[in-house]
Design an enzyme around this catalytic site. Structure first.
Site, PDB file in Angstrom:
ATOM      1  CE  LYS A  89      38.768  33.610  39.786  1.00  0.00           C
ATOM      2  NZ  LYS A  89      37.444  32.940  39.769  1.00  0.00           N
TER       3      LYS A  89
ATOM      4  CE1 TYR B 206      48.234  59.984  59.175  1.00  0.00           C
ATOM      5  CE2 TYR B 206      48.158  57.863  58.041  1.00  0.00           C
ATOM      6  CZ  TYR B 206      48.581  59.185  58.098  1.00  0.00           C
ATOM      7  OH  TYR B 206      49.336  59.689  57.088  1.00  0.00           O
TER       8      TYR B 206
HETATM    9  C1  LIG Z   1      37.589  31.570  40.322  1.00  0.00           C
HETATM   10  C2  LIG Z   1      36.863  30.430  39.711  1.00  0.00           C
HETATM   11  C3  LIG Z   1      37.376  29.123  39.783  1.00  0.00           C
HETATM   12  C4  LIG Z   1      38.569  28.740  40.622  1.00  0.00           C
HETATM   13  O1  LIG Z   1      38.178  28.459  41.946  1.00  0.00           O
HETATM   14  P1  LIG Z   1      39.246  27.981  43.059  1.00  0.00           P
HETATM   15  O2  LIG Z   1      38.424  27.792  44.280  1.00  0.00           O
HETATM   16  O3  LIG Z   1      40.226  29.088  43.197  1.00  0.00           O
HETATM   17  O4  LIG Z   1      39.881  26.732  42.555  1.00  0.00           O
HETATM   18  C5  LIG Z   1      36.718  28.121  39.061  1.00  0.00           C
HETATM   19  N1  LIG Z   1      35.616  28.399  38.332  1.00  0.00           N
HETATM   20  C6  LIG Z   1      35.069  29.635  38.273  1.00  0.00           C
HETATM   21  C7  LIG Z   1      33.836  29.862  37.494  1.00  0.00           C
HETATM   22  C8  LIG Z   1      35.660  30.682  38.969  1.00  0.00           C
HETATM   23  O5  LIG Z   1      35.109  31.908  38.942  1.00  0.00           O
END
Ligand SMILES: *Cc1c(COP(=O)(O)O)cnc(C)c1O
Length: 370
Positions: A38, A264
């Site tokens: 993702k 800034y």
């Molecule tokens: C993002 C996510 C993962 C991965 O988790 P990590 O800690 O990056 O390994 C696994 N399961 C779900 C449901 C997630 O949203």
């Protein structure tokens, strides 16, 4: 390695392979491996990473939203893709791209059944998520009978897996809570499969779950951060290799007189007669958020730490190089796998590796190293 001449995110696929193999070595032979890709594979490059992992014969992918899965399909990914956060508005692109929805409440379950029946789907693969304590997405334990009755009344969909998500798998102080989640998931899975009459795959572990709860791997594990080289603890991170290095160059050097300010809102004022600063071509629009400003974050130039001076601008940061021997055009490391990891830099500013790496914006050029 060619000379760095602009801001780049170098992505080392050999490090990815190392991490994949390390995590896999923690699993039983028949446990499946799902790569969570993702958010552009946590800010890296989802297409490159998913295709590479597909060549390494990974079993499954997951994305958060349907459009991320569509992009993977267009890039040639053919393995199953679980969409973790299904929204009704995306049902059509989801089915057209053969993406597998997570159905997490009665509303989305019934809407998806109606949609797939209208399309005359037959056993379209879906996943059911249970909430065991994160209280984010998922059915509750007492929804089992309701879900099973809905599933038995249709041929349009078929459950490929039941899953849940751990709230604190990286925190060993929360071991009792996590074991409670795992126990609740087991109970749910048994009553669900018993009532349904067949056995869907089961999965609950993310990266830290894989590392800390070896008895809870079930049929598949879902790893994100570990693949990208961070283990959520010093001990585990030592076994992993960060796959991404964020590098840039010095655009300009300034000599700041005592009493002069930098940036800034003039939050930095020099109190020495000979402060030297370097201006770098990356800012909050590239993913270095304003929380790294005013000394919270730093970069490395010729092996020495240069703290960020003043506020982070949209397209630039200024760093203090008073004690560093360097010149315009020299290479700068923001994070890599050796000097400063994203985990270390994030901790300095009070955040986590996940946030820093997923923030590196699409403006930053990705350079793949094979
Ligand atoms: C993002 C996510 C993962 C991965 O988790 P990590 O800690 O990056 O390994 C696994 N399961 C779900 C449901 C997630 O949203």
């Amino acid at each position: 390695m060619p000379k760095v001449q602009e801001t780049i995110l170098e992505i080392d696929l050999n490090a990815l392979k190392h991490n994949f193999e390390y995590l896999k070595s923690k699993l039983k032979n028949n446990t499946k491996f799902l790569a969570v890709v993702k958010a552009f594979a946590y800010g890296n490059d989802a297409n490159e990473i998913a295709n590479y992992l597909q060549d390494l014969n990974i079993d499954y992918f997951a994305v958060a939203y349907a459009n991320e899965g569509v992009a993977l399909r267009q890039a040639g990914v053919t393995k199953p893709i679980l969409v973790l956060h299904t929204l009704k508005v995306n049902f059509d692109i989801l089915i057209e791209n053969h993406l597998e929805p997570n159905l997490y409440n009665a509303k989305i379950l019934n809407e998806f059944i109606a949609f797939s029946e209208a399309r005359k789907e037959n056993h379209y693969p879906i996943h059911i998520k249970f909430n065991t304590g994160l209280n984010r997405l998922g059915f509750w334990e007492n929804d089992v009978d309701y879900i099973v009755s809905k599933l038995k009344a249709t041929k349009a969909i078929k459950v490929k897996s039941l899953f849940s998500h751990l709230a604190a798998s990286e925190d060993l102080n929360e071991e009792a809570f996590t074991n409670g989640q795992i126990g609740a998931f087991k109970t749910i899975a048994e009553s669900f499969s018993g009532a349904l009459g067949y056995q869907p795959m089961l999965h609950i572990c993310n990266t830290s779950g894989v590392l800390n709860y070896p008895d809870a791997h079930f049929d598949m594990v879902r790893c994100g951060i570990g693949l990208y080289g961070y283990g959520n603890s010093e001990k585990e991170s030592a076994h992993l290799k960060p796959i991404a290095s964020l590098k840039t160059v010095i655009s300009q050097i300034h000599h700041i007189e005592k009493g002069e300010s930098v940036g800034y809102n003039r939050t930095y004022k020099s109190n020495t007669p000979s402060t030297k600063t370097a201006t770098l071509p990356l800012g909050h629009a590239d993913g270095i958020s304003r929380i790294y400003g005013n000394g919270k974050g730093f970069v490395t130039i010729n092996g020495k730490k240069a703290p960020i001076v003043g506020n982070v601008c949209m397209d630039m940061i200024m760093v203090n190089i008073t004690d560093i021997d360097c010149k315009e055009g020299d290479e700068v490391v923001i994070f890599d796998g050796k000097t400063t990891t994203a985990e270390t830099l994030a901790e300095h500013a009070g955040t986590i590796s996940y946030e820093l790496i997923t923030s590196i914006s699409q403006r930053v050029k990705r350079v793949i190293i094979k």
